[in-house]
Design an enzyme around this catalytic site. Structure first.
Site, PDB file in Angstrom:
ATOM      1  CE  LYS A  42      -2.924  -2.300   3.400  1.00 21.13           C
ATOM      2  NZ  LYS A  42      -2.531  -2.680   3.513  1.00 21.13           N
ATOM      3  N   GLY A  43       1.971   1.270   0.290  1.00 24.22           N
ATOM      4  CA  GLY A  43       2.607   2.029   0.257  1.00 24.22           C
ATOM      5  C   GLY A  43       3.060   3.354  -0.223  1.00 24.22           C
ATOM      6  CG  ASP A 102      15.788  -0.191   4.356  1.00 18.43           C
ATOM      7  OD1 ASP A 102      16.684  -0.030   4.969  1.00 18.43           O
ATOM      8  OD2 ASP A 102      14.575  -0.616   5.884  1.00 18.43           O
ATOM      9  CE  LYS A 130      15.110   3.713   5.975  1.00 12.95           C
ATOM     10  NZ  LYS A 130      13.986   2.906   7.221  1.00 12.95           N
ATOM     11  CG  PHE A 151      10.403   2.827  10.506  1.00 16.48           C
ATOM     12  CD1 PHE A 151      10.680   1.767  10.013  1.00 16.48           C
ATOM     13  CD2 PHE A 151       9.027   3.241  10.714  1.00 16.48           C
ATOM     14  CE1 PHE A 151       9.806   0.916   8.996  1.00 16.48           C
ATOM     15  CE2 PHE A 151       8.402   2.773  10.578  1.00 16.48           C
ATOM     16  CZ  PHE A 151       8.595   1.419   9.701  1.00 16.48           C
ATOM     17  CG  ASP A 158       2.899   0.048   7.578  1.00 15.93           C
ATOM     18  OD1 ASP A 158       3.752   0.579   6.449  1.00 15.93           O
ATOM     19  OD2 ASP A 158       2.185  -0.428   7.890  1.00 15.93           O
ATOM     20  NE  ARG A 164      -0.553   1.867   4.998  1.00 14.33           N
ATOM     21  CZ  ARG A 164       0.336   0.560   4.961  1.00 14.33           C
ATOM     22  NH1 ARG A 164       1.361   1.249   4.218  1.00 14.33           N
ATOM     23  NH2 ARG A 164       0.709  -0.479   4.628  1.00 14.33           N
TER      24      ARG A 164
END
Ligand code: IMP
Ligand code: MG
Length: 174
Positions: A42-43, A102, A130, A151, A158, A164
């Site tokens: 969903k990000g 990441d 990142k 983070f 999220d 979000r």
């Protein structure tokens, strides 16, 4: 400020400017073509929604939803497809749209998986990178921002499915 939020790392305005810039670059690079943008749920949902409206081309959209097999097996790069693409990408110019890279395991897997479906071309666009925790080297074609090893939440990203909807990117109090 919202409960749990530490500080704003990237403002709403900075995101807006950057998304416009990425849209311009994609419009320029794919002139005369009709790329398929694949958003990773969903990000990347919110980033995708804003990005496509800055692309002045006849694009199509599709979405995939994936989940990693869990913390123990995560280093294997094994991810499970929860929702696959609706249509074939054979012969298409495809751009994967991700929220954050990441370790690189997720997009590394996606690049291999979608690359095997014979797209005409395959590129990667991510809002955030990142690089500190990278395990798998991935070539990022379109990048919004490099961020330090914190983070972050907001703009689609999220923590335990919350935050979000923040219009900015923020670090969490931990
Ligand atoms: P990777 O496979 O380690 O590159 O992880 C990518 C996925 O992990 C992203 O699609 C996010 O869902 C999640 N992720 C990694 N870092 C963050 C973060 O700082 N905030 C929120 N989600 C993150
Ligand atoms: Mg998440």
């Amino acid at each position: 400020m919202l409960e749990g939020i530490d500080s704003v790392l990237i403002s709403e305005e900075d995101i807006r400017v950057k998304v416009k810039e990425l849209g311009k670059r994609i419009t320029h690079d794919y002139e005369g073509a009709s790329p398929l943008l694949v958003g990773i749920l969903k990000g990347a949902g919110i980033f995708m929604a804003d990005l496509v409206r800055e692309i002045r081309l006849p694009v199509q959209l599709d979405f995939m939803s994936i989940s990693s097999y869990g913390p123990d097996t995560k280093s294997s790069g094994a991810v499970r497809i929860i929702k696959d693409l609706d249509e074939s990408i054979a012969g298409r110019h495809v751009i994967i749209v991700e929220g954050i890279v990441d370790t690189g395991l997720t997009v590394g897997y996606l690049l291999r998986n979608l690359g095997a479906r014979e797209p005409r071309s395959l590129k990667l666009c991510t809002l955030l990178d990142k690089p500190a925790r990278r395990i798998v080297e991935v070539k990022i074609d379109y990048k919004g921002f490099d961020i330090p090893d914190h983070f972050v939440v907001g703009y689609g990203l999220d923590y335990k499915q919350s935050y979000r909807n923040l219009p900015f990117i923020a670090t969490l109090k931990i």
